[in-house]
Design a protein around this motif. Structure first.
Motif, PDB file in Angstrom:
ATOM      1  N   GLU A 101      -4.745   5.453   5.405  1.00  0.00           N
ATOM      2  CA  GLU A 101      -5.605   5.031   4.293  1.00  0.00           C
ATOM      3  C   GLU A 101      -5.650   3.507   4.172  1.00  0.00           C
ATOM      4  OE1 GLU A 101      -5.136   8.572   1.004  1.00  0.00           O
ATOM      5  OE2 GLU A 101      -3.394   7.266   1.374  1.00  0.00           O
ATOM      6  N   ILE A 102      -4.509   2.878   4.356  1.00  0.00           N
ATOM      7  CA  ILE A 102      -4.426   1.422   4.236  1.00  0.00           C
ATOM      8  C   ILE A 102      -5.295   0.750   5.297  1.00  0.00           C
ATOM      9  CG2 ILE A 102      -2.875  -0.563   4.457  1.00  0.00           C
ATOM     10  CD1 ILE A 102      -0.655   1.385   3.378  1.00  0.00           C
ATOM     11  N   ARG A 103      -5.266   1.288   6.493  1.00  0.00           N
ATOM     12  CA  ARG A 103      -5.984   0.677   7.623  1.00  0.00           C
ATOM     13  C   ARG A 103      -7.272   1.419   7.979  1.00  0.00           C
ATOM     14  NH1 ARG A 103      -1.131  -1.096  11.739  1.00  0.00           N
ATOM     15  NH2 ARG A 103      -0.126  -2.490  10.267  1.00  0.00           N
ATOM     16  N   ILE A 113       5.869   0.927   9.619  1.00  0.00           N
ATOM     17  CA  ILE A 113       4.769  -0.014   9.410  1.00  0.00           C
ATOM     18  C   ILE A 113       3.887  -0.099  10.653  1.00  0.00           C
ATOM     19  CG2 ILE A 113       4.202  -2.424   8.901  1.00  0.00           C
ATOM     20  CD1 ILE A 113       5.514  -0.924   6.557  1.00  0.00           C
ATOM     21  N   ARG A 114       4.506  -0.129  11.811  1.00  0.00           N
ATOM     22  CA  ARG A 114       3.759  -0.281  13.059  1.00  0.00           C
ATOM     23  C   ARG A 114       3.036   1.012  13.419  1.00  0.00           C
ATOM     24  NH1 ARG A 114       8.969  -2.477  14.682  1.00  0.00           N
ATOM     25  NH2 ARG A 114       8.817  -4.734  14.655  1.00  0.00           N
ATOM     26  N   GLY A 171       0.812  -1.211   0.000  1.00  0.00           N
ATOM     27  CA  GLY A 171       0.000   0.000   0.000  1.00  0.00           C
ATOM     28  C   GLY A 171       0.844   1.258   0.000  1.00  0.00           C
ATOM     29  N   ILE A 172       1.884   1.260   0.819  1.00  0.00           N
ATOM     30  CA  ILE A 172       2.792   2.412   0.884  1.00  0.00           C
ATOM     31  C   ILE A 172       3.506   2.595  -0.456  1.00  0.00           C
ATOM     32  CG2 ILE A 172       4.943   3.245   1.945  1.00  0.00           C
ATOM     33  CD1 ILE A 172       3.835   2.091   4.610  1.00  0.00           C
ATOM     34  N   PHE A 230      -9.456  -4.349   6.350  1.00  0.00           N
ATOM     35  CA  PHE A 230      -8.030  -4.666   6.428  1.00  0.00           C
ATOM     36  C   PHE A 230      -7.828  -6.059   7.041  1.00  0.00           C
ATOM     37  CE2 PHE A 230      -3.823  -4.487   8.507  1.00  0.00           C
ATOM     38  CZ  PHE A 230      -3.042  -4.264   7.380  1.00  0.00           C
ATOM     39  N   GLN A 231      -8.509  -6.349   8.138  1.00  0.00           N
ATOM     40  CA  GLN A 231      -8.334  -7.648   8.793  1.00  0.00           C
ATOM     41  C   GLN A 231      -8.854  -8.789   7.926  1.00  0.00           C
ATOM     42  OE1 GLN A 231      -6.369  -8.128  11.342  1.00  0.00           O
ATOM     43  NE2 GLN A 231      -6.053  -5.919  11.411  1.00  0.00           N
ATOM     44  N   ARG A 232      -9.927  -8.556   7.214  1.00  0.00           N
ATOM     45  CA  ARG A 232     -10.432  -9.594   6.293  1.00  0.00           C
ATOM     46  C   ARG A 232      -9.445  -9.827   5.152  1.00  0.00           C
ATOM     47  NH1 ARG A 232     -16.916  -8.494   5.904  1.00  0.00           N
ATOM     48  NH2 ARG A 232     -17.462 -10.033   7.499  1.00  0.00           N
TER      49      ARG A 232
END
Length: 174
Positions: free
Chosen positions: A52-54, A129-130, A43-44, A60-62
């Protein structure tokens, strides 16, 4: 029930899992890298922000769960493979975000891993990332342990040691 020879490397964020996975890979072992990290990095690279990604925790989890399921369907069950986060990790993350964990729980009941290596936490370090903080990491630590214990897995706790010693610890407990 799909019984496998796969070994899961798990633990809270910033527990040294990736370092050991990379070490195992350099030594010639077959490994599966963390699906969530890969999704975030992709995504980045596509120009999206972490927010935006999360943006939608459920989506996101799915997406992460589906990536794990797709990948694991292709793996040979009799091969020793080290997996950075198994399906039960998704149970913990669904719970963490206040989502119904039944979806990952249903999938987790259909696979049985050979070993679960649970890494003790290292000092917290933020990276690109975190997005967790030390308090959320502690909560995830508890949820992750609970997810595997609920499924009846004995957990092999990997203590805080230098990276090479942790890799040896895992190999000595196969």
């Amino acid at each position: 029930m799909r019984k496998t020879h796969w070994c899961v490397i798990t633990g809270a964020p910033c527990s040294g899992k990736t370092t050991v996975i990379l070490s195992l890979e350099r030594q010639g072992y077959r490994v599966v890298h963390e699906a969530a990290r890969k999704a975030v990095e992709e995504g980045i690279a596509a120009g999206m922000s972490l927010r935006e990604i999360r943006e939608s925790p459920l989506d996101f989890q799915r997406r992460i769960l589906q990536a794990k399921l797709t990948l694991e369907r292709k793996l040979p069950t009799r091969a020793t493979i080290f997996i950075d986060r198994g399906i039960p990790d998704s149970i913990a993350y669904f719970q963490f975000f206040g989502l119904d964990p039944e979806e990952p729980l249903a999938h987790a009941r259909h696979v049985r891993y050979r070993r679960i290596f649970f890494f003790e936490r290292l000092p917290w370090i933020r990276d690109g990332i975190r997005n967790e903080n030390p308090e959320t990491v502690a909560r995830l630590d508890t949820l992750l342990q609970s997810a595997y214990q609920t499924l009846g897995y004995p957990i092999i706790r990997v203590p805080v040691l230098p990276a090479a010693a942790r890799t040896d610890y895992v190999l000595n407990h196969l």
